[in-house]
Design a protein around this motif. Structure first.
Motif, short mmCIF file in Angstrom:
data_model
loop_
_atom_site.label_atom_id
_atom_site.label_comp_id
_atom_site.label_asym_id
_atom_site.label_seq_id
_atom_site.Cartn_x
_atom_site.Cartn_y
_atom_site.Cartn_z
N GLU A 181 25.27 7.03 -18.23
CA GLU A 181 24.69 5.71 -17.98
C GLU A 181 24.96 4.75 -19.14
N HIS B 223 16.55 -3.24 -16.75
CA HIS B 223 17.27 -2.26 -15.93
C HIS B 223 18.20 -2.93 -14.93
N PHE C 211 11.84 4.37 -20.12
CA PHE C 211 11.35 4.34 -18.74
C PHE C 211 10.20 3.34 -18.57
N ARG D 128 13.19 5.67 -9.89
CA ARG D 128 14.00 6.86 -9.58
C ARG D 128 13.67 8.01 -10.53
N LEU D 129 13.48 7.68 -11.81
CA LEU D 129 13.28 8.72 -12.81
C LEU D 129 11.83 9.16 -12.96
N SER E 159 10.50 12.74 -12.53
CA SER E 159 10.97 13.76 -13.48
C SER E 159 10.24 13.70 -14.81
N ARG F 88 8.55 12.54 -22.23
CA ARG F 88 9.93 13.07 -22.21
C ARG F 88 10.59 12.90 -23.58
N ARG G 149 15.62 1.79 -11.56
CA ARG G 149 15.90 3.00 -12.33
C ARG G 149 14.63 3.75 -12.73
#
Length: 247
Positions: free
Chosen positions: A152, A194, A188, A205-206, A209, A247, A202
């Protein structure tokens, strides 16, 4: 008594705008910069003034050293007590084998050279070695500096890694001159940035996770920045605050 001015680069949107607003409500005079959207910058100024604060917006091209130097000569600035190096750029998602040299120059100029030049001018005004009364600098890095953003934004991640190294070195260099230097590493966060990379959704989408299962808000990052600028963080320098949902 002069409460001093905190400069927030890239203060017309996202994390920069949230930080400028929070600083204004905390009693700081704010100078926020913008590149193109004067209306958005003036809305942030209006919000700060409406809340009883003081603010000014200045157009600055962060790729132009002359513009950066002129910023620090702004008549309304007064005494500089803080700097938030927030302005940054990224470009459309791609792999390293697709990168163009001019893109790399743009990314590194805005994300690395500009904050270093802003720090240079701030230090000349804040350092006790230059007759100043001290102050604080907060660099807005990214979780990408730790994670690499493969497939990315490896170029963007590398630029933020450089900013991390600069943060650590500068913190030690000016620690005895009344200046604290720290960084936040958001990841994030729901911002318009983004869309600049070609994927406005984005974060959504993440989000599944992430350990916290959600993206962050600019205001959550702003809280950390304002704390690092404040006397409540008076013994904190050379430190990184990660705001990336675990994360």
């Amino acid at each position: 008594m002069d409460v001093g001015t905190v400069i927030v680069t890239g203060g017309s949107r996202g994390i920069g705008a949230a930080t400028a607003r929070l600083l204004g409500t905390a009693g700081h005079r704010v100078c926020l910069t913008y590149r193109a959207d004067a209306a958005a910058a003036e809305r942030v100024v209006g919000d700060i003034v409406a809340a009883g604060g003081a603010a000014v917006a200045v157009r600055v091209d962060m790729s132009d050293p002359a513009d950066i130097e002129a910023l620090f000569g702004t008549a309304e600035l007064g005494t500089v007590t803080g700097l938030v190096n927030n302005a940054a750029t990224l470009e459309t998602q791609c792999r390293v084998d697709e990168l163009a040299a001019d893109r790399l120059h743009r990314i590194m100029t805005v994300n690395v050279v500009a904050p270093m030049l802003c720090a240079k001018h701030a230090i000349r005004r804040m350092s006790t070695a230059h007759g100043g009364a001290g102050g604080a600098i907060v660099n807005v890095s990214s979780a990408a500096a730790r994670l690499g953003a493969p497939g990315e934004y490896v170029d963007y991640a590398a630029s933020k890694g450089a900013l991390d190294t600069f943060t650590r070195g500068l913190a030690v260099e000016v620690a005895a001159e009344g200046i604290r230097v720290n960084a936040v590493r958001p990841g994030f966060i729901h911002t318009d940035m983004h869309a600049d990379g070609g994927e406005p959704g984005r974060v959504d989408r993440l989000a599944p996770s992430l350990p916290m299962r959600r993206g962050g808000r600019p205001e959550e990052v702003a809280e950390a920045i304002v704390w690092l600028l404040s006397e409540r963080a008076s013994y904190v320098t050379g430190t990184f605050v990660d705001l990336a949902g675990g994360r």
